[in-house]
Design an enzyme around this catalytic site. Structure first.
Site, PDB file in Angstrom:
ATOM      1  N   GLU A  21       0.820  -1.216   0.000  1.00 53.80           N
ATOM      2  CA  GLU A  21       0.000   0.000   0.000  1.00 53.80           C
ATOM      3  C   GLU A  21       0.852   1.264   0.000  1.00 53.80           C
ATOM      4  OE1 GLU A  21      -4.144  -0.581   2.169  1.00 53.80           O
ATOM      5  OE2 GLU A  21      -2.468  -1.126   3.492  1.00 53.80           O
ATOM      6  N   TYR A  53     -17.643  26.206   0.259  1.00 59.14           N
ATOM      7  CA  TYR A  53     -17.429  24.763   0.145  1.00 59.14           C
ATOM      8  C   TYR A  53     -16.438  24.423  -0.964  1.00 59.14           C
ATOM      9  CZ  TYR A  53     -21.450  25.485  -2.982  1.00 59.14           C
ATOM     10  OH  TYR A  53     -22.312  25.970  -3.919  1.00 59.14           O
ATOM     11  N   GLU A  73      -7.717   6.730  10.359  1.00 62.18           N
ATOM     12  CA  GLU A  73      -8.040   7.395  11.618  1.00 62.18           C
ATOM     13  C   GLU A  73      -7.149   8.626  11.819  1.00 62.18           C
ATOM     14  OE1 GLU A  73      -9.192   3.051  12.220  1.00 62.18           O
ATOM     15  OE2 GLU A  73      -7.588   4.131  11.206  1.00 62.18           O
ATOM     16  N   LYS A  98     -12.909   4.033   2.357  1.00 62.21           N
ATOM     17  CA  LYS A  98     -11.830   3.443   1.569  1.00 62.21           C
ATOM     18  C   LYS A  98     -12.453   2.320   0.737  1.00 62.21           C
ATOM     19  CE  LYS A  98      -7.125   1.657   2.173  1.00 62.21           C
ATOM     20  NZ  LYS A  98      -6.130   1.196   3.178  1.00 62.21           N
TER      21      LYS A  98
END
Length: 120
Positions: A21, A53, A73, A98
């Site tokens: 990864e 935005y 996280e 994900k």
């Protein structure tokens, strides 16, 4: 408190704990709900009084695209700090998905956090 939201903001970044990864870029999807009192912007039809935005989206895209976190996280915490700190958002709910991380989870996997305080 009113809310401004961004849904389905997609960005590719290096994310994950496995060696493989760390050598590829993976797609993440962001959903943000941000507390914002829209009355002043609405009364004056003034972007300077609004939570922009487009600017929030671009800042998140730039930050995440350049990041190299192992855990979503950790990424969620840093993005929450960035949005609250740079845009003065008093409260936000942030979800990061994900897609494809768990093939059987067709809607993806991820985290949702809430930071700050909602105001009445």
């Amino acid at each position: 408190m009113d809310q401004v939201f961004i849904r389905g903001l997609e960005v590719e970044t290096v994310i994950g704990v496995y060696d493989w990864e760390r050598t590829i870029r993976q797609r993440l999807v962001f959903d943000l709900d941000m507390a914002w009192d829209i009355r002043a912007a609405a009364a004056q039809d003034d972007l300077d009084q609004a939570l922009d935005y487009a600017a929030v989206s671009q800042r998140v895209l730039d930050y995440v695209g350049a990041s190299r976190f192992e855990l979503i996280e950790s990424l969620a915490e840093r993005v929450a700090e960035l949005v609250i700190g740079e845009f003065g958002v008093p409260w936000l709910r942030l979800s990061i998905t994900k897609p494809g991380a768990v093939p059987a989870a067709t809607g993806g996997v991820g985290v949702t956090i809430e930071r700050g305080a909602r105001r009445a």
